[in-house]
Design a protein around this motif. Structure first.
Motif, PDB file in Angstrom:
ATOM      1  N   ILE A  93      42.877 -51.738 -78.652  1.00  0.00           N
ATOM      2  CA  ILE A  93      43.270 -52.671 -77.185  1.00  0.00           C
ATOM      3  C   ILE A  93      42.445 -53.879 -77.410  1.00  0.00           C
ATOM      4  N   PRO A  94      43.116 -55.082 -77.143  1.00  0.00           N
ATOM      5  CA  PRO A  94      42.481 -56.330 -77.119  1.00  0.00           C
ATOM      6  C   PRO A  94      41.461 -56.339 -75.906  1.00  0.00           C
ATOM      7  N   MET A  95      40.409 -57.245 -76.048  1.00  0.00           N
ATOM      8  CA  MET A  95      39.360 -57.098 -74.973  1.00  0.00           C
ATOM      9  C   MET A  95      39.099 -58.370 -74.891  1.00  0.00           C
ATOM     10  N   GLU A  96      38.681 -58.755 -73.446  1.00  0.00           N
ATOM     11  CA  GLU A  96      38.245 -60.069 -72.854  1.00  0.00           C
ATOM     12  C   GLU A  96      36.984 -60.075 -72.004  1.00  0.00           C
ATOM     13  N   PHE A  97      35.916 -60.970 -72.347  1.00  0.00           N
ATOM     14  CA  PHE A  97      34.580 -60.864 -71.890  1.00  0.00           C
ATOM     15  C   PHE A  97      34.245 -62.187 -71.263  1.00  0.00           C
ATOM     16  N   PHE A  98      33.888 -62.191 -69.993  1.00  0.00           N
ATOM     17  CA  PHE A  98      33.774 -63.302 -69.156  1.00  0.00           C
ATOM     18  C   PHE A  98      32.115 -63.305 -68.976  1.00  0.00           C
ATOM     19  N   PHE A  99      31.409 -64.490 -69.148  1.00  0.00           N
ATOM     20  CA  PHE A  99      30.087 -64.599 -68.938  1.00  0.00           C
ATOM     21  C   PHE A  99      30.136 -65.359 -67.702  1.00  0.00           C
ATOM     22  N   PHE A 100      29.580 -65.162 -66.839  1.00  0.00           N
ATOM     23  CA  PHE A 100      29.485 -66.052 -65.518  1.00  0.00           C
ATOM     24  C   PHE A 100      28.245 -66.376 -65.031  1.00  0.00           C
ATOM     25  N   VAL A 101      27.699 -67.482 -65.212  1.00  0.00           N
ATOM     26  CA  VAL A 101      26.332 -67.839 -64.946  1.00  0.00           C
ATOM     27  C   VAL A 101      26.326 -68.436 -63.502  1.00  0.00           C
ATOM     28  N   ARG A 102      25.651 -67.588 -62.582  1.00  0.00           N
ATOM     29  CA  ARG A 102      25.575 -67.923 -61.258  1.00  0.00           C
ATOM     30  C   ARG A 102      24.298 -68.546 -60.901  1.00  0.00           C
ATOM     31  N   ASP A 103      24.170 -69.831 -60.968  1.00  0.00           N
ATOM     32  CA  ASP A 103      23.198 -70.608 -60.656  1.00  0.00           C
ATOM     33  C   ASP A 103      22.294 -70.159 -59.376  1.00  0.00           C
ATOM     34  N   GLU A 104      23.079 -70.164 -58.123  1.00  0.00           N
ATOM     35  CA  GLU A 104      22.350 -69.861 -57.021  1.00  0.00           C
ATOM     36  C   GLU A 104      21.675 -68.460 -56.852  1.00  0.00           C
ATOM     37  N   ARG A 105      22.241 -67.744 -57.559  1.00  0.00           N
ATOM     38  CA  ARG A 105      21.754 -66.141 -57.458  1.00  0.00           C
ATOM     39  C   ARG A 105      20.723 -65.950 -58.798  1.00  0.00           C
ATOM     40  N   GLU A 106      20.955 -66.881 -59.842  1.00  0.00           N
ATOM     41  CA  GLU A 106      20.021 -66.765 -60.905  1.00  0.00           C
ATOM     42  C   GLU A 106      20.351 -65.350 -61.660  1.00  0.00           C
ATOM     43  N   ILE A 107      21.730 -65.461 -61.824  1.00  0.00           N
ATOM     44  CA  ILE A 107      22.091 -64.160 -62.778  1.00  0.00           C
ATOM     45  C   ILE A 107      23.107 -64.647 -63.658  1.00  0.00           C
ATOM     46  N   VAL A 108      23.149 -63.848 -64.788  1.00  0.00           N
ATOM     47  CA  VAL A 108      24.434 -64.055 -65.804  1.00  0.00           C
ATOM     48  C   VAL A 108      25.017 -62.568 -65.598  1.00  0.00           C
ATOM     49  N   LYS A 109      26.392 -62.651 -65.373  1.00  0.00           N
ATOM     50  CA  LYS A 109      27.024 -61.404 -65.229  1.00  0.00           C
ATOM     51  C   LYS A 109      28.178 -61.517 -66.500  1.00  0.00           C
ATOM     52  N   LEU A 110      28.334 -60.423 -66.981  1.00  0.00           N
ATOM     53  CA  LEU A 110      29.173 -60.185 -68.177  1.00  0.00           C
ATOM     54  C   LEU A 110      30.367 -59.061 -67.393  1.00  0.00           C
ATOM     55  N   VAL A 111      31.656 -59.599 -67.708  1.00  0.00           N
ATOM     56  CA  VAL A 111      32.576 -58.782 -67.066  1.00  0.00           C
ATOM     57  C   VAL A 111      33.725 -58.803 -68.079  1.00  0.00           C
ATOM     58  N   SER A 112      34.152 -57.261 -68.339  1.00  0.00           N
ATOM     59  CA  SER A 112      35.271 -57.159 -69.391  1.00  0.00           C
ATOM     60  C   SER A 112      36.389 -56.282 -68.436  1.00  0.00           C
ATOM     61  N   PRO A 113      37.317 -56.882 -67.872  1.00  0.00           N
ATOM     62  CA  PRO A 113      38.481 -56.340 -67.412  1.00  0.00           C
ATOM     63  C   PRO A 113      39.522 -55.409 -68.394  1.00  0.00           C
ATOM     64  N   ILE A 114      39.632 -54.203 -67.979  1.00  0.00           N
ATOM     65  CA  ILE A 114      40.327 -53.272 -68.669  1.00  0.00           C
ATOM     66  C   ILE A 114      41.765 -53.799 -68.496  1.00  0.00           C
ATOM     67  N   PRO A 115      42.593 -54.018 -69.393  1.00  0.00           N
ATOM     68  CA  PRO A 115      43.921 -54.798 -69.272  1.00  0.00           C
ATOM     69  C   PRO A 115      45.252 -53.903 -68.888  1.00  0.00           C
ATOM     70  N   PHE A 116      44.835 -52.965 -67.945  1.00  0.00           N
ATOM     71  CA  PHE A 116      45.966 -52.325 -67.315  1.00  0.00           C
ATOM     72  C   PHE A 116      45.619 -51.674 -65.958  1.00  0.00           C
ATOM     73  N   THR A 117      46.564 -51.364 -65.144  1.00  0.00           N
ATOM     74  CA  THR A 117      46.326 -50.875 -63.847  1.00  0.00           C
ATOM     75  C   THR A 117      46.486 -49.392 -63.923  1.00  0.00           C
ATOM     76  N   VAL A 118      45.693 -48.809 -63.128  1.00  0.00           N
ATOM     77  CA  VAL A 118      45.619 -47.244 -63.085  1.00  0.00           C
ATOM     78  C   VAL A 118      46.685 -46.963 -62.055  1.00  0.00           C
ATOM     79  N   PRO A 119      47.564 -46.094 -62.362  1.00  0.00           N
ATOM     80  CA  PRO A 119      48.618 -45.676 -61.499  1.00  0.00           C
ATOM     81  C   PRO A 119      48.033 -44.780 -60.198  1.00  0.00           C
ATOM     82  N   GLU A 120      48.668 -44.906 -59.081  1.00  0.00           N
ATOM     83  CA  GLU A 120      47.831 -44.250 -57.851  1.00  0.00           C
ATOM     84  C   GLU A 120      47.796 -42.671 -58.086  1.00  0.00           C
ATOM     85  N   ASP A 121      48.468 -42.246 -58.765  1.00  0.00           N
ATOM     86  CA  ASP A 121      48.320 -40.776 -58.896  1.00  0.00           C
ATOM     87  C   ASP A 121      47.045 -40.185 -59.849  1.00  0.00           C
TER      88      ASP A 121
END
Length: 158
Positions: free
Chosen positions: A45-73
């Motif tokens: 499965i292709p993956m996407e990675f986002f590095f967010f530099v949050r200056d005010e909080r002085e953090i780096v957050k790496l987030v990778s969304p899994i590219p599908f939605t889990v069905p309710e059940d």
């Protein structure tokens, strides 16, 4: 709302870009909001990675969304699977939104009174890539009913 940019945040942002340049990965840099996006083809499965530099909080957050939605059940099963995994990880965790069915992998680092180097960002990317690549297809199999959450936990417990 745009955050106030800081000299330290800009330095961290440029260090992450330099890390990508040094390892030869293609990436998109969004200077206005201090976000860096990279796409990696995993084993399945292709993956996407986002590095967010949050200056005010002085953090780096790496987030990778899994590219599908889990069905309710299957959402309770995925909640159990992500909780099981999160208890085993030293760094990073899966966030699961029970309401939307979205899964994200998240890893953060603080740059409060710290100088963060390229090796840390390489570690963050490498670890996240390995974890997401290992589990995105397993989450999909649980979501499609191909594997039960019990089977998943048993296979991960070996």
């Amino acid at each position: 709302m745009q955050e106030k940019r800081t000299e330290k945040g800009q330095q961290v942002f440029e260090t992450i870009c330099k890390m990508f340049d040094d390892i030869g990965y293609r990436y998109d840099r969004r200077d206005d909001d201090h976000v860096i996006v990279c796409r990696v083809q995993g084993e399945d499965i292709p993956m996407e990675f986002f590095f967010f530099v949050r200056d005010e909080r002085e953090i780096v957050k790496l987030v990778s969304p899994i590219p599908f939605t889990v069905p309710e059940d299957k959402r309770v099963d995925i909640a159990l699977a992500t909780t099981f995994l999160n208890n085993r990880f030293i760094d990073g965790n899966f966030d699961f939104d029970l309401g939307t069915g979205k899964i994200y992998f998240r890893l953060t680092a603080s740059f409060i009174e710290s100088d963060l180097g390229k090796k840390l960002f390489d570690y963050m990317l490498s670890l996240s890539t390995a974890i997401v690549d290992d589990y995105n297809d397993k989450f999909l199999m649980i979501s499609k009913g191909m594997v039960s959450v019990q089977q998943f936990i048993e296979s991960e417990s070996k």
